[in-house]
Enzyme design. Structure first.
Site, mmCIF file in Angstrom:
data_model
loop_
_atom_site.group_PDB
_atom_site.id
_atom_site.type_symbol
_atom_site.label_atom_id
_atom_site.label_comp_id
_atom_site.label_asym_id
_atom_site.label_seq_id
_atom_site.Cartn_x
_atom_site.Cartn_y
_atom_site.Cartn_z
ATOM 1 N N ASP A 103 0.972 -1.219 -0.053
ATOM 2 C CA ASP A 103 0.110 0.045 -0.030
ATOM 3 C C ASP A 103 0.815 1.178 0.010
ATOM 4 O OD1 ASP A 103 0.073 0.939 3.029
ATOM 5 O OD2 ASP A 103 -0.333 -1.381 3.012
ATOM 6 N N GLU A 153 -7.285 3.625 12.998
ATOM 7 C CA GLU A 153 -6.157 3.189 13.710
ATOM 8 C C GLU A 153 -5.673 4.132 14.885
ATOM 9 O OE1 GLU A 153 -2.090 4.105 11.453
ATOM 10 O OE2 GLU A 153 -3.447 3.539 9.881
#
Length: 248
Positions: free
Chosen positions: A44, A135
């Site tokens: 990513d 997160e």
């Protein structure tokens, strides 16, 4: 994953899944967990990687990639077009992800912003479902859960997911790590039945304990550096299964 509103600030990342142990020898041991040998490699990227050499990434084994599109309801990755379209032209299955900042605006608003700016989906076999990166808060060490209660956080994720589903026809993949999920959602199992898990756990032989309700991972982010640009990922299945996952 990385938030990249300010390139000079520190980064933060995440992902998810489960594995069948396979033997692996040679130097690859330093790059792929033993338990995940043979699974399709991916990575990513965000603005930190800038313009990526996609043919080189594919020659090094990349088969899929997630590209950061947006953050909160204001930030756009300035390298998104080169990364998203370039990876497809090089033959990678690719998708877009959104970095959540839940205390800035509603889940519905951030989902709509994401879909308008690269987070769409089509069942062409080359487009991964949209992904939500949720997160630890990179902007405040004291407010790791963005100053939100567990119930409010769960409701925020539900609102984001519902709007993505309404706009694209797919539930978002959820990228997270077990520690954050347990702390900030109370280990909620509300999403496991219909959201693929992308779990982050680095430099270990397996993805370890999974967040609430999930019994397997779909994508595992197993390191934040390696042979591919950005974070290193594995898909929990074959290449044919990866293509089916993209088609929906």
């Amino acid at each position: 994953m990385a938030r990249d509103r300010q390139p000079s600030r520190h980064r933060s990342r995440l992902i998810a899944s489960s594995v069948t142990a396979l033997a692996l020898g040679g130097t690859l041991l330093a790059e792929i967990p033993v338990s995940a040998a043979g699974k399709p490699r991916g990575h990513d990227v965000s603005s930190h990687q800038k313009d990526v050499n996609w043919s080189k990434a594919r020659s090094k084994g990349a088969r899929f990639v997630y590209v950061k599109a947006t953050e909160s309801h204001t930030y756009l990755n300035p390298h998104f077009t080169q990364q998203y379209n370039g990876s497809r032209k090089a033959g990678l299955i690719r998708g877009a992800y959104h970095f959540a900042v839940p205390n800035k605006s509603s889940g519905k608003r951030q989902a709509a912003f994401f879909v308008r700016n690269g987070g769409g989906w089509t069942g062409d076999g080359w487009t991964l479902p949209p992904a939500l990166d949720i997160e630890y808060n990179p902007y405040s060490k004291k407010k790791k859960c963005y100053g939100m209660s567990k119930a409010r956080m769960v409701n925020w994720i539900k609102a984001f997911s519902s709007e993505v589903k309404r706009l694209t026809g797919r539930r978002p993949v959820i990228y997270t790590n077990t520690n954050w999920w347990n702390k900030c959602t109370g280990g909620s199992s509300a999403f496991a039945a219909d959201h693929a898990l992308w779990v982050a756990r680095y430099n270990t032989a397996s993805a370890g304990q999974l967040p609430g309700g999930w019994t397997y991972w779909t994508i595992w982010q197993h390191d934040n550096s390696g042979r591919l640009p950005g974070d290193q990922n594995l898909f929990n299945g074959s290449l044919a299964q990866l293509k089916r996952f993209a088609r929906g």
